[in-house]
Design an enzyme around this catalytic site. Structure first.
Site, short mmCIF file in Angstrom:
data_model
loop_
_atom_site.label_atom_id
_atom_site.label_comp_id
_atom_site.label_asym_id
_atom_site.label_seq_id
_atom_site.Cartn_x
_atom_site.Cartn_y
_atom_site.Cartn_z
N GLY A 75 -1.29 -10.49 10.60
CA GLY A 75 -2.65 -10.50 9.73
C GLY A 75 -2.96 -9.51 11.02
O GLY A 75 -3.95 -9.45 11.37
N GLU A 109 0.64 -1.06 -0.36
CA GLU A 109 -0.21 -0.16 0.16
C GLU A 109 1.35 1.11 0.40
O GLU A 109 1.21 1.92 -1.17
CB GLU A 109 -0.58 -0.17 1.41
CG GLU A 109 -1.76 1.04 1.55
CD GLU A 109 -2.93 0.63 2.96
OE1 GLU A 109 -2.89 -0.55 3.29
OE2 GLU A 109 -3.79 1.41 2.89
N THR A 137 1.54 -8.22 -0.41
CA THR A 137 1.02 -7.97 0.69
C THR A 137 1.20 -9.09 1.15
O THR A 137 0.16 -10.46 0.50
CB THR A 137 0.23 -7.18 0.91
OG1 THR A 137 -0.42 -7.49 2.00
CG2 THR A 137 -0.90 -6.62 -0.16
N ILE A 138 1.69 -9.66 1.85
CA ILE A 138 1.73 -11.31 2.59
C ILE A 138 0.39 -11.28 3.05
O ILE A 138 -0.11 -12.36 3.38
CB ILE A 138 2.88 -11.52 3.08
CG1 ILE A 138 2.88 -12.63 3.05
CG2 ILE A 138 2.26 -11.04 4.89
CD1 ILE A 138 4.58 -13.04 3.99
N ASP A 139 -0.42 -10.33 3.12
CA ASP A 139 -1.78 -10.50 4.75
C ASP A 139 -2.93 -10.35 2.96
O ASP A 139 -3.84 -10.69 3.73
CB ASP A 139 -1.63 -9.37 5.11
CG ASP A 139 -0.95 -9.08 6.10
OD1 ASP A 139 -0.27 -10.10 6.42
OD2 ASP A 139 -0.98 -7.63 6.56
#
EC number: 2.7.1.90
Lengths: 341, 341, 341, 341
Positions: free
Chosen positions: D170, D103, D125-127
């Site tokens: 997370g 982001e 983004t790993i999330d």
């Protein structure tokens, strides 16, 4: 002190861990310096070197392969081989050599030692067939890879009607087959040390199917049949009675289909067993071999190599490395046979 | 012969492999029969049994946990505990007991043996802290799990600015921390055997950051600081000077931030280290322990337990299992220190 | 409602996850009951059933294989097959069938639906060659297994002088070869969809050796040469121009040696690719397929099957399952070709 | 064309695969040249570069981390940030920028694009919380690591009497918890999107123990309780009602012990989830993102980023990357709830 390092022979997980430990302890504890020789004995023979310091070994602990390269070059098969090695060592002001390798590489090291070249050895054989040491690094990695393959076959075996064959490394000794077969729960394990009776193998196959479960056969690449027992053509056996390279799984497929009518499906792991990141055991053993090898060089213990005995690292004469092949003894195979069928 | 089998204490990969080997060899080779006792010593104490034959052990070799259940029940803390065990053994016509467990479970076994109950032991401790044997099963699995976690942290360490802390098992002995830290290439390893100096830890941290790389600290859950050296409140240390359970990673975070201004990020593996499928080494060792334990029962070698010495399985007196904790010796820790910083 | 469940065709990681999700949601959310039919269509044909409730599916999520067994039995090849299935369904008061399987199993389901039998399908093909769905479960597991093998070969490739060949599944479609080859960094990928030019393969091999690195070739078992281009005997090709089963790796070995003088070493993964525990993606997809399949049965959406579209699970007509084989499109293969040589 | 490449934000498996694909296709297919900028936006801001050609990307496909380094530097928080970036790009004759990041990194890219700098984005983004794309690379790796930890806990859960808690990444979105919890068979999954009722969690815990099995709770680090429901002090919640960083597992331990008397044992995976080698899915996705990003740069599609839609890679406006956080929708959470308790 200035120490040359080389790695010879086939690939084996843990080589980089040895190199790293040698250089880290040699540099940080003893203040020695290092030079890397490329591609086994080719390096000192052809004056092929690579810089080898603490920066060069950073991050290599978990990596398979060898940052020094490897080869099967034998200086005793070259003109003036030994003299050229002496010249290279002199040119780089090398006071000692650490040779990491198997029977061939260490055999050369032993002869060079006899001729007065200051050398220390680190044994390496993925097959674990060296009598001077309890284990060699790389072996545990190979066994785990083979075991994981067998594990995956087990679920398939529950609903399948094919014989599942896993061919693993082991030209002369069946250690990988024995350990992975026992750890994986194989129904039959075939080793080079014990010529197999194809009729008994087929009997195990049928016995296993009788319990509604497909049999899993683990076979060392060097496993051999009892002489004259197979129906495949004789020409397919080599001078030692071994079936041709990488062929034992397909020979078994043919023979089993001919005798039982059962189809087989083979898994041939090949070089997958000798590449990639080492297990914790192999990194531990390789690191300790490296630490103790540089100690031996520091102490001037020429003509020795490091060896694992229980949980200790000992120094043994280099000659022991090549004296005798460590084969699977009868009583260990008998332990595995408990689980056959 | 009818043999009872039980597993006591904490979870440990390989328990099922032991049970399977005992039952397979006992049944197929010796013709013995088996009864499983549930949940360690609770089973014979409360007459809680489970059928245990060749079918029951099918497919359990690769599975973690124990099909017999486990507990920390101690019959010597119960009224008439020993008498009730005798009653249960008689009720099931049991001629021998094979007890698989750690210090507590085998301590009970040794006392029962002294009172004439025919018992054979199999040592189990994931911490590998038993002096009678070179290794115990489960340990290699735990070390590999911790090493794989450290491996993953290394790539992050290349681009991060945080201290990376990995807390592993080891209340009294630091074998898991030592082996996984060496195999994973940790920058500092903290063990229960060697109270740590927090200022030295911080010096390693800063030294590592100086080479643009985040430090990785592996710490055994039972690692302790040099007395009085921390700034955390004393109340957070237990009676033995140990910081509170599972707290050492967060104590380190606080202390390092306070002294260096560096943030940390902890990985706490917890029970992940003692569950799941065993490695090949652990399956091999557990299987061989099982085979030799049933041999010992068959031979009437009461009061003994199996132990690994080099590559041999020996019988040693049960009393040895509890005589002395095997701690990490000074010289092995010194090998690891070569790589600190 | 009472729902019958069956699994047909080859083994595939994730089958148990589907069964578990069907039973858990069907029981806990809808209050339906279940009966398991053994070995695919053999179950309803021969009235071979197994109890299927919440207890039966406990712990099966991570396990490969199928607790219901499987077969390739086709009721349309049996006398009165459909009538016998109707009888079995009536005998067990079954209101709906959930059939989990590939082209054959779902082809039968589609025909039974046309004859008025209330059936819902779950697609299963490890080869991922079904056009109605973005992915099928089992595929991701197979790709990861093949990729891990390729990863291990890379370190060996750095110091070796042999061509490394990896044969993977894919009789008609090359999805596993394409994905594992791209993920593993293969130097050449050979698919059934694109007959290969052996001279181009040899050119890639030589180009790779020129950079002092051994080439890695990933080949689908169904890869075929351009017609007439090989030197192997024609009799070794099947009616579709395919070389004989499991032979493509050894055909490549022979051809490459003949043209370049280079030795090869093959890894043939075989059934290892379709057994064992599923990856997270496959468990997620299989679980969601199961949840949506029991929804479809609950809603009476007969003649449909579940399919993945993006991140959504849709219902599509069963007929779509068999309409068209999903082949690797030209533009995706072109993406992989960027990395050849 | 000369293209600059940079990677920003937290570590994520697959970054190197993107870089490799960009450079390989850009060089071999389009004939472009590349320059690497170090440590995200710090590189163009401070003129910190690294050579970036085909040799530099050799062998990096399977490696975690990023060869370019990363940072959270924001040029809009620096004096003359944009002007300095323009200067650096001019100095290196850079015609286009490929920015790989989350982001923040892509937010900067979008603003630079608005100011006329030719930039293309690759989302990271790993999330997995980016609404413009079905999946982001790194996520599948993190989910598998968490799932493997849960798998190992299951065997322990069979014989233990402790609540087993797994804390995963997370902060704002619970995708990793949801996927790993479903794939691992967790008994409760707690997400940031759904404030949890601690009494319900305790009810699941007791329900699970009633079936003689220890409960496994998967909790996202950003999971939050229903306001005012906990007994822990308010000061331990942050401004958003989040409990303090990395603390949710220990908060749960305290609360569960207080309400049920049950002890817990936590596994906190931390950075292990974002390091190490990527899964096949992540390598595939990252490689394709790289290929399509260099296509976009070649085509002059400034201000776009690549995105996965089904099995296609699309171009979407960079602004979409930051427009909206992709949260776990109600209906997906409901699918997971089927398996609670």
């Amino acid at each position: 002190m200035r120490i040359g390092v080389l790695t010879g022979g086939g690939d084996c997980p843990g080589l980089n861990a040895v190199i790293r430990a040698v250089v880290r302890k040699g540099t940080d504890v003893y203040g020695h310096s290092f030079v890397g020789f490329r591609d086994g004995w080719r390096g000192p023979l052809q004056n092929a070197t690579v810089p080898l310091g603490v920066e060069a070994v950073r991050g290599i602990l978990p990596r398979g392969g060898t940052i020094l390269g490897s080869s099967r070059t034998n200086p005793y098969k070259e003109d003036d081989g030994v003299a050229r090695i002496r010249d290279t060592l002199a040119a780089h002001a090398v006071d000692a050599l650490i040779a990491i390798g198997g029977e061939d590489t260490l055999g050369v090291a032993a002869r060079l030692h006899d001729e007065g070249i200051p050398v220390v050895g680190v044994p390496k054989t993925i097959d674990n067939d060296l009598s001077a040491t309890d284990y060699t690094f790389g072996f545990d990695t190979a066994v785990n890879i083979a075991m994981e393959a067998i594990d995956r076959l087990h679920t398939t075996a529950e609903s399948h009607h094919r014989v599942l064959i896993v061919e693993v490394m082991g030209r002369h000794a069946g250690w990988i087959a024995l350990h992975s077969g026992m750890a994986g729960g194989a129904n039959v394990i075939l080793l080079p040390e014990r010529p197999f009776d194809i009729d008994k193998v087929c009997a195990f196959v049928e016995h296993r199917f009788a319990s509604h479960y497909a049999p899993i056969i683990v076979v060392a690449e060097g496993a051999v049949p009892v002489a004259g027992s197979l129906t495949v053509k004789e020409g397919e056996l080599d001078a030692f009675g071994h079936v041709r390279l990488q062929g034992i799984a397909s020979v078994l497929e043919t023979e089993i289909r001919g005798r039982t009518g059962r189809e087989s499906r083979a898994t041939v792991l090949g070089h997958v067993q000798r590449g990639g990141t080492p297990t914790a055991f192999d990194r531990w053993l390789a690191t300790r071999f490296g630490l103790h090898a540089v100690d031996a060089a520091h102490d001037g213990a020429w003509g020795t190599m490091v060896a694992l005995r229980g949980t200790r690292i000992d120094r043994v004469p280099l000659a022991e490395a090549t004296r005798e092949l460590k084969l699977v003894p009868e009583e260990l195979y008998a332990e595995a046979e408990v689980f056959f069928g």
